[in-house]
Design a protein around this motif. Structure first.
Motif, PDB file in Angstrom:
ATOM      1  N   ALA A  83       0.810  -1.226   0.000  1.00  0.00           N
ATOM      2  CA  ALA A  83       0.000   0.000   0.000  1.00  0.00           C
ATOM      3  C   ALA A  83       0.837   1.268   0.000  1.00  0.00           C
ATOM      4  O   ALA A  83       0.358   2.334  -0.389  1.00  0.00           O
ATOM      5  CB  ALA A  83      -0.947  -0.002   1.198  1.00  0.00           C
ATOM      6  N   HIS A  84       2.085   1.183   0.433  1.00  0.00           N
ATOM      7  CA  HIS A  84       2.916   2.380   0.543  1.00  0.00           C
ATOM      8  C   HIS A  84       3.452   2.864  -0.798  1.00  0.00           C
ATOM      9  O   HIS A  84       4.048   3.938  -0.878  1.00  0.00           O
ATOM     10  CB  HIS A  84       4.083   2.112   1.496  1.00  0.00           C
ATOM     11  N   HIS A  85       3.289   2.046  -1.848  1.00  0.00           N
ATOM     12  CA  HIS A  85       3.839   2.407  -3.149  1.00  0.00           C
ATOM     13  C   HIS A  85       2.810   2.123  -4.240  1.00  0.00           C
ATOM     14  O   HIS A  85       2.055   1.159  -4.159  1.00  0.00           O
ATOM     15  CB  HIS A  85       5.115   1.605  -3.430  1.00  0.00           C
ATOM     16  N   ASP A  86       2.835   2.929  -5.261  1.00  0.00           N
ATOM     17  CA  ASP A  86       1.925   2.747  -6.390  1.00  0.00           C
ATOM     18  C   ASP A  86       2.593   1.861  -7.449  1.00  0.00           C
ATOM     19  O   ASP A  86       2.895   2.301  -8.560  1.00  0.00           O
ATOM     20  CB  ASP A  86       1.543   4.105  -6.976  1.00  0.00           C
ATOM     21  N   TYR A  87       2.825   0.593  -7.068  1.00  0.00           N
ATOM     22  CA  TYR A  87       3.490  -0.320  -7.988  1.00  0.00           C
ATOM     23  C   TYR A  87       2.523  -0.845  -9.046  1.00  0.00           C
ATOM     24  O   TYR A  87       1.363  -1.141  -8.731  1.00  0.00           O
ATOM     25  CB  TYR A  87       4.045  -1.535  -7.246  1.00  0.00           C
ATOM     26  N   PRO A  88       2.977  -1.043 -10.279  1.00  0.00           N
ATOM     27  CA  PRO A  88       2.172  -1.799 -11.244  1.00  0.00           C
ATOM     28  C   PRO A  88       1.982  -3.232 -10.752  1.00  0.00           C
ATOM     29  O   PRO A  88       2.764  -3.735  -9.928  1.00  0.00           O
ATOM     30  CB  PRO A  88       3.026  -1.762 -12.526  1.00  0.00           C
ATOM     31  N   ALA A  89       0.954  -3.910 -11.267  1.00  0.00           N
ATOM     32  CA  ALA A  89       0.632  -5.258 -10.797  1.00  0.00           C
ATOM     33  C   ALA A  89       1.814  -6.213 -10.938  1.00  0.00           C
ATOM     34  O   ALA A  89       2.076  -7.034 -10.051  1.00  0.00           O
ATOM     35  CB  ALA A  89      -0.578  -5.801 -11.555  1.00  0.00           C
ATOM     36  N   ALA A  90       2.544  -6.122 -12.054  1.00  0.00           N
ATOM     37  CA  ALA A  90       3.656  -7.044 -12.267  1.00  0.00           C
ATOM     38  C   ALA A  90       4.742  -6.852 -11.210  1.00  0.00           C
ATOM     39  O   ALA A  90       5.361  -7.826 -10.752  1.00  0.00           O
ATOM     40  CB  ALA A  90       4.244  -6.840 -13.670  1.00  0.00           C
ATOM     41  N   VAL A  91       4.979  -5.602 -10.791  1.00  0.00           N
ATOM     42  CA  VAL A  91       5.980  -5.339  -9.759  1.00  0.00           C
ATOM     43  C   VAL A  91       5.487  -5.833  -8.400  1.00  0.00           C
ATOM     44  O   VAL A  91       6.261  -6.342  -7.585  1.00  0.00           O
ATOM     45  CB  VAL A  91       6.315  -3.839  -9.710  1.00  0.00           C
ATOM     46  N   LYS A  92       4.192  -5.718  -8.158  1.00  0.00           N
ATOM     47  CA  LYS A  92       3.636  -6.219  -6.899  1.00  0.00           C
ATOM     48  C   LYS A  92       3.867  -7.726  -6.763  1.00  0.00           C
ATOM     49  O   LYS A  92       4.111  -8.226  -5.657  1.00  0.00           O
ATOM     50  CB  LYS A  92       2.142  -5.905  -6.822  1.00  0.00           C
ATOM     51  N   ARG A  93       3.798  -8.443  -7.867  1.00  0.00           N
ATOM     52  CA  ARG A  93       4.048  -9.884  -7.811  1.00  0.00           C
ATOM     53  C   ARG A  93       5.499 -10.170  -7.416  1.00  0.00           C
ATOM     54  O   ARG A  93       5.772 -11.083  -6.641  1.00  0.00           O
ATOM     55  CB  ARG A  93       3.714 -10.538  -9.152  1.00  0.00           C
ATOM     56  N   VAL A  94       6.413  -9.383  -7.952  1.00  0.00           N
ATOM     57  CA  VAL A  94       7.818  -9.550  -7.596  1.00  0.00           C
ATOM     58  C   VAL A  94       8.025  -9.286  -6.108  1.00  0.00           C
ATOM     59  O   VAL A  94       8.672 -10.060  -5.396  1.00  0.00           O
ATOM     60  CB  VAL A  94       8.710  -8.608  -8.436  1.00  0.00           C
ATOM     61  N   VAL A  95       7.468  -8.182  -5.618  1.00  0.00           N
ATOM     62  CA  VAL A  95       7.602  -7.850  -4.203  1.00  0.00           C
ATOM     63  C   VAL A  95       6.948  -8.929  -3.343  1.00  0.00           C
ATOM     64  O   VAL A  95       7.484  -9.323  -2.300  1.00  0.00           O
ATOM     65  CB  VAL A  95       6.982  -6.473  -3.909  1.00  0.00           C
ATOM     66  N   GLY A  96       5.790  -9.432  -3.772  1.00  0.00           N
ATOM     67  CA  GLY A  96       5.109 -10.477  -3.023  1.00  0.00           C
ATOM     68  C   GLY A  96       5.958 -11.721  -2.879  1.00  0.00           C
ATOM     69  O   GLY A  96       6.012 -12.341  -1.799  1.00  0.00           O
ATOM     70  N   GLU A  97       6.643 -12.117  -3.940  1.00  0.00           N
ATOM     71  CA  GLU A  97       7.520 -13.292  -3.855  1.00  0.00           C
ATOM     72  C   GLU A  97       8.676 -13.035  -2.896  1.00  0.00           C
ATOM     73  O   GLU A  97       9.029 -13.906  -2.086  1.00  0.00           O
ATOM     74  CB  GLU A  97       8.065 -13.655  -5.234  1.00  0.00           C
ATOM     75  N   ALA A  98       9.268 -11.846  -2.975  1.00  0.00           N
ATOM     76  CA  ALA A  98      10.395 -11.527  -2.093  1.00  0.00           C
ATOM     77  C   ALA A  98       9.963 -11.511  -0.631  1.00  0.00           C
ATOM     78  O   ALA A  98      10.676 -12.016   0.251  1.00  0.00           O
ATOM     79  CB  ALA A  98      10.997 -10.177  -2.485  1.00  0.00           C
ATOM     80  N   VAL A  99       8.799 -10.934  -0.350  1.00  0.00           N
ATOM     81  CA  VAL A  99       8.277 -10.903   1.015  1.00  0.00           C
ATOM     82  C   VAL A  99       8.030 -12.327   1.525  1.00  0.00           C
ATOM     83  O   VAL A  99       8.405 -12.674   2.660  1.00  0.00           O
ATOM     84  CB  VAL A  99       6.976 -10.079   1.069  1.00  0.00           C
ATOM     85  N   THR A 100       7.428 -13.155   0.703  1.00  0.00           N
ATOM     86  CA  THR A 100       7.125 -14.528   1.118  1.00  0.00           C
ATOM     87  C   THR A 100       8.403 -15.306   1.410  1.00  0.00           C
ATOM     88  O   THR A 100       8.498 -16.013   2.427  1.00  0.00           O
ATOM     89  CB  THR A 100       6.311 -15.247   0.029  1.00  0.00           C
ATOM     90  N   LEU A 101       9.397 -15.175   0.544  1.00  0.00           N
ATOM     91  CA  LEU A 101      10.659 -15.879   0.775  1.00  0.00           C
ATOM     92  C   LEU A 101      11.360 -15.357   2.023  1.00  0.00           C
ATOM     93  O   LEU A 101      11.908 -16.135   2.813  1.00  0.00           O
ATOM     94  CB  LEU A 101      11.568 -15.722  -0.443  1.00  0.00           C
ATOM     95  N   ALA A 102      11.333 -14.041   2.232  1.00  0.00           N
ATOM     96  CA  ALA A 102      11.962 -13.473   3.422  1.00  0.00           C
ATOM     97  C   ALA A 102      11.306 -13.983   4.699  1.00  0.00           C
ATOM     98  O   ALA A 102      11.984 -14.283   5.693  1.00  0.00           O
ATOM     99  CB  ALA A 102      11.906 -11.949   3.381  1.00  0.00           C
ATOM    100  N   VAL A 103       9.983 -14.110   4.691  1.00  0.00           N
ATOM    101  CA  VAL A 103       9.286 -14.629   5.870  1.00  0.00           C
ATOM    102  C   VAL A 103       9.600 -16.113   6.068  1.00  0.00           C
ATOM    103  O   VAL A 103       9.837 -16.568   7.194  1.00  0.00           O
ATOM    104  CB  VAL A 103       7.772 -14.406   5.745  1.00  0.00           C
ATOM    105  N   LEU A 104       9.618 -16.887   4.989  1.00  0.00           N
ATOM    106  CA  LEU A 104       9.948 -18.310   5.091  1.00  0.00           C
ATOM    107  C   LEU A 104      11.318 -18.513   5.725  1.00  0.00           C
ATOM    108  O   LEU A 104      11.499 -19.380   6.588  1.00  0.00           O
ATOM    109  CB  LEU A 104       9.933 -18.964   3.712  1.00  0.00           C
ATOM    110  N   LEU A 105      12.294 -17.727   5.311  1.00  0.00           N
ATOM    111  CA  LEU A 105      13.656 -17.909   5.802  1.00  0.00           C
ATOM    112  C   LEU A 105      13.879 -17.194   7.133  1.00  0.00           C
ATOM    113  O   LEU A 105      14.486 -17.744   8.051  1.00  0.00           O
ATOM    114  CB  LEU A 105      14.655 -17.399   4.759  1.00  0.00           C
ATOM    115  N   GLY A 106      13.383 -15.977   7.240  1.00  0.00           N
ATOM    116  CA  GLY A 106      13.613 -15.215   8.460  1.00  0.00           C
ATOM    117  C   GLY A 106      12.913 -15.774   9.683  1.00  0.00           C
ATOM    118  O   GLY A 106      13.407 -15.642  10.807  1.00  0.00           O
ATOM    119  N   SER A 107      11.776 -16.415   9.482  1.00  0.00           N
ATOM    120  CA  SER A 107      11.021 -16.948  10.632  1.00  0.00           C
ATOM    121  C   SER A 107      11.711 -18.140  11.281  1.00  0.00           C
ATOM    122  O   SER A 107      11.269 -18.601  12.335  1.00  0.00           O
ATOM    123  CB  SER A 107       9.604 -17.339  10.192  1.00  0.00           C
TER     124      SER A 107
END
Length: 344
Positions: free
Chosen positions: A56-80
């Motif tokens: 919500a903090h950025h006006d990303y295009p949908a394709a960029v949101k998918r990239v960020v979503g993957e990075a967030v998911t991987l970071a949570v998988l590993l960081g947790s």
């Protein structure tokens, strides 16, 4: 294992589980699991409103949101997986239209992220219909940093990104750095809503690792030496049967299963591993949270020389610092920063 067989196994799992209490699906959680018969341990991630809050903090295009979503998911998988207070930072530096992504996980439950992208390069990728997260990231490297604070040294692992995306990069990292047979699955999807309401985003992931007591069972083939003479036979090790079965089961996962609003993590794991028996542990909540503050930004400004701080002063006599993660703007007067320490 074929996809047809896997769906059959899921059907049997649903019938076997018909007498069990139905588990309501939950979002924004990490769920650890263990399959003793396969010496398998891992975690699943489900993100709903947390991912929306990060984006919500950025006006990303949908394709960029998918990239960020993957990075967030991987970071949570590993960081947790960290068992101490600290942070796990995932960062890409690449030649793709999305040339940098940073996902910052603070134990035990806080995540934030942002991406940098080239609008013209993204438009060209869209024209060529090359907008998968792997294509948008491109080639470069992925750095994963564990920061335990000032009391301990940072640990950083770096792996090449060769155009095949974050999943494959994670596999290569665990092969090279950790020597642990690992499989990662990531999925991100946009959920459209009726009546013209704003869409929402969902993400899910699964990490599975083969961790037998006898370490020799998890031996992996040596990495190919780049300077080996032509004709050299590559080193190979037969994979353990339990790991072959486990990674084959993980390979049957479909994206829709990882982000299905009505499919709980427990039910998903039961679908995959019911024939071997799976232990599912209590989930841990996740939340979007930015750790920036006026005090932290003041500390950063204080690390610059007085001359450098003078150069930062804008025409209105202030220094404005914008947090890349959350977009919050911190303003300081020239008197606050030029003399030395800025006030919090």
């Amino acid at each position: 294992m074929s996809g047809e067989r896997s769906r059959g196994e899921q059907s049997r799992g649903e019938r076997h589980g018909s007498t069990r209490r139905a588990e309501a699906a939950q979002d924004d959680i990490v769920t650890a699991f263990q399959v003793d018969a396969l010496d398998l341990r891992g975690r699943t991630v489900r993100l709903g409103t947390t991912l929306d809050a990060v984006l919500a903090h950025h006006d990303y295009p949908a394709a960029v949101k998918r990239v960020v979503g993957e990075a967030v998911t991987l970071a949570v998988l590993l960081g947790s997986s960290l068992k101490f207070e600290g942070r796990f930072i995932l960062q890409t530096q690449t030649d793709g239209p999305v040339d940098m992504v940073v996902a910052d996980f603070v134990t035990p439950d806080k995540i934030r992220a942002y991406a940098r992208f080239d609008k013209e390069a993204l438009a060209e990728a869209e024209r060529r219909n090359e907008t998968s997260p792997a294509a948008l990231i491109g080639r470069g490297h992925l750095a994963m940093t564990i920061d335990q604070g000032i009391s301990a040294n940072r640990y950083q692992g770096v792996v090449a990104l060769d155009g095949s995306g974050l999943e494959e990069a994670a596999h290569e990292y665990f092969k090279q750095s950790e020597q642990i047979p690992t499989r990662v699955r990531l999925a991100v999807g946009e959920e459209m809503k009726a009546g013209g309401a704003a869409s929402s985003w969902r993400a899910g992931g699964l990490l599975a690792q083969f961790l037998p007591q006898d370490a020799s069972r998890s031996r992996m083939s040596d990495l190919a030496p780049g300077d080996a003479p032509e004709g050299t036979t590559p080193h190979a090790v037969d994979e353990d049967d339990a790991w072959v079965e486990a990674r084959s089961l993980v390979a049957t996962l479909e994206d829709v299963e990882l982000i299905d609003r009505d499919l709980s993590s427990e039910r998903l794991l039961y679908r995959l591993f019911h024939e071997r028996g799976v232990r599912v542990f209590d989930p841990s909540p996740m939340a979007a949270h930015c750790s920036c503050s006026r005090e932290r930004v003041s500390g950063v400004l204080a690390s610059f020389s007085s001359e450098e701080r003078r150069d930062m002063i804008q025409d209105d006599g202030h220094i404005a610092v914008t947090c890349e993660f959350c977009g919050r703007v911190y303003k300081y007067s020239a008197e606050e920063v030029v003399g030395g320490q800025s006030d919090a």
